[in-house]
Design an enzyme around this catalytic site. Sequence first.
Site, mmCIF file in Angstrom:
data_model
loop_
_atom_site.group_PDB
_atom_site.id
_atom_site.type_symbol
_atom_site.label_atom_id
_atom_site.label_comp_id
_atom_site.label_asym_id
_atom_site.label_seq_id
_atom_site.Cartn_x
_atom_site.Cartn_y
_atom_site.Cartn_z
ATOM 1 N N CYS A 148 43.533 44.004 36.904
ATOM 2 C CA CYS A 148 43.007 43.294 35.737
ATOM 3 C C CYS A 148 43.054 44.139 34.473
ATOM 4 O O CYS A 148 43.244 43.611 33.370
ATOM 5 C CB CYS A 148 41.589 42.793 35.993
ATOM 6 N N ASP A 186 40.660 35.075 30.360
ATOM 7 C CA ASP A 186 40.521 35.674 31.687
ATOM 8 C C ASP A 186 41.659 35.164 32.559
ATOM 9 O O ASP A 186 41.659 34.014 32.998
ATOM 10 C CB ASP A 186 39.161 35.308 32.300
ATOM 11 N N HIS A 230 35.702 44.052 36.781
ATOM 12 C CA HIS A 230 36.637 43.054 36.267
ATOM 13 C C HIS A 230 36.823 43.310 34.782
ATOM 14 O O HIS A 230 35.946 43.907 34.129
ATOM 15 C CB HIS A 230 36.103 41.636 36.507
#
Length: 214
Positions: free
Chosen positions: A18, A90, A74
Amino acid sequence: MASSAVEVSQFDHTPCYCEENVYFLCKNLCANGMAQPEGADLYIIFISNDKKQTALWHQKASKFTDGLALWDYHAICVQRKTDTSVVVWDLDSTLQFPSPLAFYVSETTRPWFQLFPEYQRFFRIVHAPIFLRYFASDRRHMKEPDGTWQAQPPANDPIVAEDGTVHNLNEYIEIRAADAVENVDNEAINTVHSNKLGIVVKEAQLEQFFTHIS
């Protein structure tokens, strides 16, 4: 919802990376005119806690119908647009892309869902222009002791910082409750716009931060 959906497939995405995904997402938003050229309207948010166990919903990697995933950390991108609207980008979410911040927080973190104190989420806010200059990852955190990959890495070369640093991801994802600021005030906002690692805020302060910045 106020924000217009964008086709997520136009952005590169590698599962389990991520931090690299959000790095190149920011670069692409700047390059294609969807953000300011230097990314001044973009912020990188790292989400984690002392236990490195962070519950988020509506995640593509989830095996559950509600999309619940438990991440060690994250990373997402938040954009404060010129019309003062705030949206979340996202790449791992099944929600609208991008989503309004308030909607994203409500659906992804479910503030009403009672968590034990040690599992409360904290958010490191880093200004994108600084992040794009100083972030680096050689992906060492994704390698087993025998050198094999925990997950297949992105095709691009590892990210090297402007100053030559090859790995500092650990600095960004080290997020402790004790590091959270007491107040989201002008000093905190100035720190985000000047400090490599930004600030850490509590969940209730995240939306407050974006209402305060000009």
